[in-house]
Design an enzyme around this catalytic site. Structure first.
Site, PDB file in Angstrom:
ATOM      1  N   GLY A 190       0.615  -1.206   0.054  1.00  0.00           N
ATOM      2  CA  GLY A 190       0.011  -0.036  -0.051  1.00  0.00           C
ATOM      3  C   GLY A 190       0.844   1.122   0.050  1.00  0.00           C
ATOM      4  N   HIS A 191       2.194   1.309  -0.101  1.00  0.00           N
ATOM      5  CA  HIS A 191       3.254   2.595   0.119  1.00  0.00           C
ATOM      6  C   HIS A 191       4.269   2.310  -0.836  1.00  0.00           C
ATOM      7  CE1 HIS A 191       5.155   5.484   2.169  1.00  0.00           C
ATOM      8  NE2 HIS A 191       4.244   5.939   2.772  1.00  0.00           N
ATOM      9  N   PHE A 192       3.984   2.570  -2.046  1.00  0.00           N
ATOM     10  CA  PHE A 192       3.090   2.882  -2.767  1.00  0.00           C
ATOM     11  C   PHE A 192       3.132   1.555  -4.049  1.00  0.00           C
ATOM     12  CE2 PHE A 192       4.343   6.820  -0.881  1.00  0.00           C
ATOM     13  CZ  PHE A 192       2.994   7.358  -0.458  1.00  0.00           C
TER      14      PHE A 192
END
Length: 156
Positions: A59-61
Site C-alpha cells: 500500500g505504500h506505494f
C-alpha cells in the site's frame, strides 16, 4: 550530523534469532535483520535488507514503493533497543517510544536497499533515555533523529 560509528574488527554481532531473544518484535514488525556490532548500554549498528516482499509495500506505494518514514524510525528505535536491552539488568524489559525529535528524511528507501542503522544512547536518567540515530544506504544518509525511550517491565 556526526559520522556514523564503524564496525570494530572484533565486533559483537547478533543474528536475527539472537535479536529475537532481546526484542519482543515479530513479523511484520521485526525490522532489524542483523546487528553488525554493539556495546551493551551504549550503541548498536544494525542492518535491514529492504525487499519488495515487505508487507507495507502493498500500500505504500504499489507503483513506486517507498519504505514509510515511521518504519525507518521504528528500525532505528529497535537498533537502539538492542543496545539498551542487552544490559543484564534490562533483560526482559520493553523499550517504548517516549518521543521523536528533529527527524529529518534525506533519501527515499526502496526495495533492494540495505539500511545500515546506527543508534548511540547519549543520555539515561532512570527508565528514560535518549538515542541519536541515523540510517544510511550506500554511504548516503537516509534519515536522522533523536529518539527518546522509556524502559518498562514487560506485561506477563
Amino acid at each position: 550530523m556526526a559520522e556514523p560509528r564503524t564496525v570494530r574488527e572484533n565486533a559483537n554481532t547478533l543474528s536475527s534469532v539472537q535479536i529475537a531473544e532481546i526484542l519482543p518484535h515479530r513479523y511484520p514488525f521485526a525490522l532489524v535483520d542483523r546487528v553488525l556490532d554493539y556495546e551493551p548500554g551504549q550503541w548498536a549498528i544494525g542492518r535491514k535488507c529492504v525487499t519488495r516482499n515487505e508487507e507495507f509495500f502493498n500500500g505504500h506505494f504499489p507503483a513506486q514503493p517507498v519504505m514509510p518514514g515511521v518504519l525507518l524510525l521504528e528500525a532505528l528505535a529497535q537498533t537502539g533497543a538492542v543496545a539498551a536491552l542487552s544490559l543484564p539488568e534490562n533483560k526482559g524489559k520493553l523499550a517504548l517510544f517516549g518521543g521523536i525529535k528533529s527527524a529529518r528524511f534525506r533519501k527515499q528507501v526502496i526495495p533492494g536497499d540495505v539500511l545500515t542503522l546506527h543508534c548511540e544512547l547519549v543520555q539515561q536518567h532512570g527508565a528514560v533515555g535518549v538515542g541519536k540515530a541515523s540510517a544510511w544506504v550506500d554511504g548516503k544518509c537516509a534519515v536522522t533523529a533523536e529518539l527518546t525511550f522509556v524502559l518498562t517491565d514487560a506485561a506477563e
